[in-house]
Scaffold this motif. Structure first.
Motif, PDB file in Angstrom:
ATOM      1  N   ASP A 260       0.856  -1.189   0.000  1.00  0.00           N
ATOM      2  CA  ASP A 260       0.000   0.000   0.000  1.00  0.00           C
ATOM      3  C   ASP A 260       0.890   1.237   0.000  1.00  0.00           C
ATOM      4  O   ASP A 260       1.328   1.694   1.053  1.00  0.00           O
ATOM      5  CB  ASP A 260      -0.917  -0.003   1.226  1.00  0.00           C
ATOM      6  N   PRO A 261       1.188   1.815  -1.193  1.00  0.00           N
ATOM      7  CA  PRO A 261       2.119   2.953  -1.276  1.00  0.00           C
ATOM      8  C   PRO A 261       1.696   4.174  -0.473  1.00  0.00           C
ATOM      9  O   PRO A 261       2.525   5.044  -0.213  1.00  0.00           O
ATOM     10  CB  PRO A 261       2.140   3.265  -2.780  1.00  0.00           C
ATOM     11  N   SER A 262       0.435   4.248  -0.071  1.00  0.00           N
ATOM     12  CA  SER A 262       0.009   5.407   0.713  1.00  0.00           C
ATOM     13  C   SER A 262       0.516   5.347   2.148  1.00  0.00           C
ATOM     14  O   SER A 262       0.553   6.376   2.837  1.00  0.00           O
ATOM     15  CB  SER A 262      -1.526   5.507   0.721  1.00  0.00           C
ATOM     16  N   GLN A 263       0.939   4.180   2.605  1.00  0.00           N
ATOM     17  CA  GLN A 263       1.409   4.019   3.980  1.00  0.00           C
ATOM     18  C   GLN A 263       2.885   4.414   4.071  1.00  0.00           C
ATOM     19  O   GLN A 263       3.773   3.588   4.288  1.00  0.00           O
ATOM     20  CB  GLN A 263       1.197   2.575   4.450  1.00  0.00           C
ATOM     21  N   ILE A 264       3.146   5.695   3.897  1.00  0.00           N
ATOM     22  CA  ILE A 264       4.526   6.162   3.789  1.00  0.00           C
ATOM     23  C   ILE A 264       5.286   6.093   5.108  1.00  0.00           C
ATOM     24  O   ILE A 264       6.513   6.159   5.111  1.00  0.00           O
ATOM     25  CB  ILE A 264       4.568   7.594   3.233  1.00  0.00           C
ATOM     26  N   HIS A 265       4.581   5.956   6.230  1.00  0.00           N
ATOM     27  CA  HIS A 265       5.294   5.868   7.503  1.00  0.00           C
ATOM     28  C   HIS A 265       5.990   4.523   7.664  1.00  0.00           C
ATOM     29  O   HIS A 265       6.762   4.335   8.616  1.00  0.00           O
ATOM     30  CB  HIS A 265       4.345   6.119   8.683  1.00  0.00           C
ATOM     31  N   ALA A 308       7.731  15.625   2.930  1.00  0.00           N
ATOM     32  CA  ALA A 308       7.135  16.887   3.371  1.00  0.00           C
ATOM     33  C   ALA A 308       7.992  18.073   2.956  1.00  0.00           C
ATOM     34  O   ALA A 308       7.471  19.151   2.646  1.00  0.00           O
ATOM     35  CB  ALA A 308       6.940  16.867   4.885  1.00  0.00           C
ATOM     36  N   LYS A 309       9.302  17.901   2.960  1.00  0.00           N
ATOM     37  CA  LYS A 309      10.190  19.003   2.561  1.00  0.00           C
ATOM     38  C   LYS A 309       9.893  19.448   1.135  1.00  0.00           C
ATOM     39  O   LYS A 309       9.857  20.652   0.839  1.00  0.00           O
ATOM     40  CB  LYS A 309      11.646  18.562   2.682  1.00  0.00           C
ATOM     41  N   TYR A 310       9.681  18.490   0.243  1.00  0.00           N
ATOM     42  CA  TYR A 310       9.454  18.834  -1.159  1.00  0.00           C
ATOM     43  C   TYR A 310       8.024  19.311  -1.415  1.00  0.00           C
ATOM     44  O   TYR A 310       7.810  20.296  -2.116  1.00  0.00           O
ATOM     45  CB  TYR A 310       9.792  17.624  -2.042  1.00  0.00           C
ATOM     46  N   LEU A 311       7.049  18.618  -0.841  1.00  0.00           N
ATOM     47  CA  LEU A 311       5.652  18.960  -1.112  1.00  0.00           C
ATOM     48  C   LEU A 311       5.224  20.244  -0.415  1.00  0.00           C
ATOM     49  O   LEU A 311       4.479  21.052  -0.991  1.00  0.00           O
ATOM     50  CB  LEU A 311       4.737  17.820  -0.665  1.00  0.00           C
ATOM     51  N   SER A 443      -3.088  19.504   1.525  1.00  0.00           N
ATOM     52  CA  SER A 443      -1.849  18.760   1.309  1.00  0.00           C
ATOM     53  C   SER A 443      -2.152  17.362   0.810  1.00  0.00           C
ATOM     54  O   SER A 443      -3.250  16.827   1.030  1.00  0.00           O
ATOM     55  CB  SER A 443      -1.037  18.680   2.603  1.00  0.00           C
ATOM     56  N   SER A 444      -1.163  16.767   0.149  1.00  0.00           N
ATOM     57  CA  SER A 444      -1.261  15.357  -0.237  1.00  0.00           C
ATOM     58  C   SER A 444      -0.984  14.438   0.940  1.00  0.00           C
ATOM     59  O   SER A 444      -1.230  13.234   0.855  1.00  0.00           O
ATOM     60  CB  SER A 444      -0.264  15.049  -1.358  1.00  0.00           C
ATOM     61  N   MET A 445      -0.457  14.998   2.037  1.00  0.00           N
ATOM     62  CA  MET A 445      -0.142  14.205   3.216  1.00  0.00           C
ATOM     63  C   MET A 445      -1.207  14.416   4.280  1.00  0.00           C
ATOM     64  O   MET A 445      -1.777  15.504   4.393  1.00  0.00           O
ATOM     65  CB  MET A 445       1.235  14.591   3.759  1.00  0.00           C
ATOM     66  N   SER A 446      -1.443  13.380   5.053  1.00  0.00           N
ATOM     67  CA  SER A 446      -2.414  13.475   6.141  1.00  0.00           C
ATOM     68  C   SER A 446      -1.915  14.455   7.198  1.00  0.00           C
ATOM     69  O   SER A 446      -0.741  14.820   7.229  1.00  0.00           O
ATOM     70  CB  SER A 446      -2.645  12.099   6.767  1.00  0.00           C
ATOM     71  N   ALA A 447      -2.810  14.876   8.077  1.00  0.00           N
ATOM     72  CA  ALA A 447      -2.452  15.873   9.085  1.00  0.00           C
ATOM     73  C   ALA A 447      -1.329  15.392   9.990  1.00  0.00           C
ATOM     74  O   ALA A 447      -0.490  16.190  10.428  1.00  0.00           O
ATOM     75  CB  ALA A 447      -3.685  16.225   9.918  1.00  0.00           C
TER      76      ALA A 447
END
Length: 720
Positions: A260-265, A308-311, A443-447
């Motif tokens: 699941d590529p969304s699970q970036i953690h 997060a640095k890039y986005l 954002s594309s990232m969750s809070a």
């Protein structure tokens, strides 16, 4: 050579308990006698050249026979005392063949010069590098990276030292009579897992013999849990000059994030960057980064932190490309990273950088690809993505929009509704709130920054796989004043505002190392006519403009800079001619985007800005050259222009330059020390395809003291 102890399990069942107890001693004796061979001088024949030959099966069989004989002797001598048995095993001539056989395989198969082995040691046989090409020794100047004192100069000596150390550690593992024995973190099994794995494959050593307990390595691997690797590409970013050419890093996926590529953690980022001094002035920092006076630094951080640095901080869209590598290749790459992550190697901004490191790592597991040698001397991140695609090493891709891109999509949708439903539906204040990162933290990232969110936004037209090649050559025919000419030009990179925009950030404008030569025809009717000879018309070191329109969600400034040698018209003298000068210019101003933003293929909204652009700059410039009045001039003024995207293949740009030049006071009545010199320019480009285009350039100098006011040219442009 296969040392297959697994097959002994059946025999062990049939022996007595006493015989089973003697089996480890047999192996110990076998390896100890082989260890004695390890201290013989390294044969010169180990250092050979050529390609990897087929494995010698008779040698493998002979070695296996030696092991079988030693074990059989141990079982038959069960009545003897332990001391007598140890002495017998130490004198066993068959067992002494173990290391000798390994060395024979190395010689027969030319393993010391095999491509992968040399790459594991940082030898650069096939690398196109201004600083590494042609070197006959490893780039690593650290004695701790080598087991042999000659390892940096001699890959054969280092290979033999590895065989000696490996034989010693196999002895220890066998003596412990355990499938996974305790070892030292400084052992070769723990320090050099990639080298050991390569030797295991090359010599057919049974993996089960090498199951060492390496706490530091095991914890590192367990934390990363590498299952899959992807290349993350952050688009070009002019507001940070060191990121102007984009950036790449490796995303390390665990089984969870791979599924699941969304699970970036559950993923990590491997980033090769410059280990520079942040307190150095930018010019010093840039020079050191480009000339190897800084070292590189391998950073391994949680992936959400880097993303997060890039986005969010840089507002850069990213593309992630999964690499078509097997899990075994992924583990081997990460084992090699473990071996090299603390090395202090020189960092070269254009040749040994974030992008070249990715190719170097892949070359370790796919030696036949020779990826690094396929690129020119300058390694550009987008070139690396294109090369990986050409070599079928990309499995799939994923687009992640920056925070500003998401806000721009919301702004586009709001303006679209405003036009459809009436101005009263969306106020100016509401539009400003959408643009504000403080008020609208989209954002594309969750809070919590732990996962990626799905946003209803179409993919932007900035996939680097779609861009034109970065190198450019052109040939043009033109007319200036009363003279005709032919232009020949070459540009090392990158992109100007009239080039085909697909695959790059909107309104991107950055050129470097571009030169134009001009051959004039002769006009016999003019006293100051040009001869039939080639003159340098322009040499650009760097020229760029960053556009962040104030009416969009972009938060940066609009500015520009150029450093070049160019021919200019000196308007201080009557009937002045053009002269070659060195020129430096800085611009700062504002820009605005207008028009209808592009929509996706399904009609959905995109996060792209409107396609048309207008801008205005306040400028300052300094020029120096022997031909102009007093050898220099300084100027200040304004530039204003617009760029219009007619369709996907046709663009036009017009600009008015209003510089006011000062040469210094003059006592000569016919020489002016200061004056205005308005110039208008027009450019139009039609794209034939991704690699070809036609361009029309025209300019008019409104100064009355120049020998030629008008210049018009039609050129054919080839990208390669």
């Amino acid at each position: 050579m296969s040392i297959n102890l697994k097959s002994l399990s059946v025999d062990c069942v049939l022996t007595t308990a006493s015989q089973r107890a003697r089996l480890p001693l047999a192996i110990v004796g076998l390896l100890l006698t082989a260890q004695a061979q390890a201290f013989l001088p390294t044969p010169q024949s180990v250092v050979t050249t050529g390609e990897l030959a087929p494995t010698s099966q008779p040698a493998v069989a002979k070695s296996n026979a030696a092991i079988t004989t030693a074990i059989s002797d141990a079982n038959n001598d069960s009545a003897n005392t332990d001391n007598n048995n140890d002495t017998t095993l130490l004198q066993n001539t068959e067992a002494e063949q173990l290391l000798t056989t390994w060395r024979q395989q190395v010689q027969q198969n030319n393993l010391a010069q095999q491509t992968t082995w040399r790459r594991l040691l940082y030898f650069v046989d096939d690398k196109k590098s201004l600083f590494g090409k042609g070197k006959t020794k490893s780039l690593v100047d650290n004695k701790d990276f080598f087991l042999s004192t000659k390892g940096q100069q001699d890959s054969g000596a280092e290979l033999d030292a590895m065989l000696v150390a490996l034989a010693q550690e196999l002895t220890t593992l066998a003596a412990n009579n355990s499938s996974k024995a305790q070892t030292n973190n400084n052992s070769v099994l723990c320090r050099f897992p990639a080298r050991v794995q390569w030797l295991t494959d090359a010599l057919n050593i049974d993996d089960s013999l090498l199951q060492a307990d390496c706490p530091e390595l095991d914890n590192w691997m367990a934390t990363l849990a590498p299952e899959q690797l992807s290349v993350m590409f952050a688009q070009e970013y002019l507001d940070n000059p060191l990121s102007a050419f984009a950036h790449t890093l490796l995303r390390i996926d665990s089984p969870t994030s791979a599924a699941d590529p969304s699970q970036i953690h559950h993923a990590y980022a491997l980033n090769d960057t410059v280990d520079g001094n942040p307190d150095d002035p930018f010019v010093i920092y840039a020079i050191k980064s480009m000339t190897g006076l800084y070292n590189n630094k391998i950073e391994i951080d949680p992936y959400p932190k880097k993303l997060a640095k890039y986005l969010q901080d840089d507002e850069r869209d990213t593309w992630t490309y999964q690499l078509a590598l097997t899990p075994a290749e992924v583990r081997q790459i990460m084992s090699h990273v473990w071996e090299t992550k603390n090395l202090a190697l020189p960092y070269y901004f254009t040749t040994d950088n974030c992008a070249s490191e990715i190719l170097r790592l892949i070359d370790v597991v796919r030696p036949q690809k020779h990826l690094l040698s396929q690129l020119p001397y300058a390694v550009i991140p987008s070139d690396v993505i294109q090369l990986l695609s050409d070599e079928n090493l990309l499995a799939n891709n994923n687009y992640t929009p920056a925070d500003s891109t998401i806000r721009q999509a919301q702004l586009n949708k709001a303006k679209q509704s405003r036009q459809q439903l009436g101005y009263q539906q969306t106020t100016k204040e509401a539009l400003n709130n959408i643009k504000s990162a403080d008020i609208n933290p989209a954002s594309s990232m969750s809070a919590d920054g732990q996962s990626l969110l799905t946003r209803p936004i179409s993919v932007a037209d900035n996939n680097p796989l779609d861009r034109h090649p970065l190198q450019l050559g052109h040939i043009g025919v033109g007319h200036r004043g009363d003279n005709s000419y032919i232009d020949l030009g070459l540009r090392a990179g990158y992109h100007d505002s009239l080039d085909r925009p697909a695959g790059l950030p909107q309104f991107f404008n950055l050129e470097g190392l571009a030169t134009t030569l001009r051959l004039y025809d002769t006009d016999e009717g003019k006293s100051n006519s040009k001869p039939k000879s080639v003159v340098l018309q322009n040499f650009t070191l760097i020229r760029g403009r960053s556009f962040n329109p104030v009416n969009t969600a972009k938060k940066g400034k609009t500015w520009g800079v150029s450093v070049e040698a160019t021919r200019i018209n000196d308007g201080s003298q009557q009937e002045g001619t053009d002269h070659l000068v060195g020129s430096m210019t800085y611009e700062t101003g504002k820009s605005w985007a207008f028009g209808a933003p592009r929509t996706g293929s399904s009609g959905s909204v995109t996060g792209e800005m409107p396609p048309q652009l207008c801008y205005t700059f306040v400028t300052g410039a300094a020029q120096a050259g022997r031909g102009i009045n007093k050898g220099f001039r300084v100027g200040a003024g304004m530039n204003a222009g617009c760029r219009y995207q007619i369709n996907n293949q046709l663009r036009v740009q017009a600009e008015l330059q209003l510089p006011y030049w000062y040469h210094g006071d003059s006592n000569q009545p016919d020489v002016r020390g200061y004056y205005w010199q308005p110039i208008t320019t027009l450019g139009l480009q039609y794209d034939i395809d991704k690699k070809q285009a036609l361009r029309l350039n025209a300019s008019y100098d409104w100064q009355d003291r120049v020998d030629a006011n008008d210049d018009i040219q039609l050129s054919y442009r080839r990208y390669f």
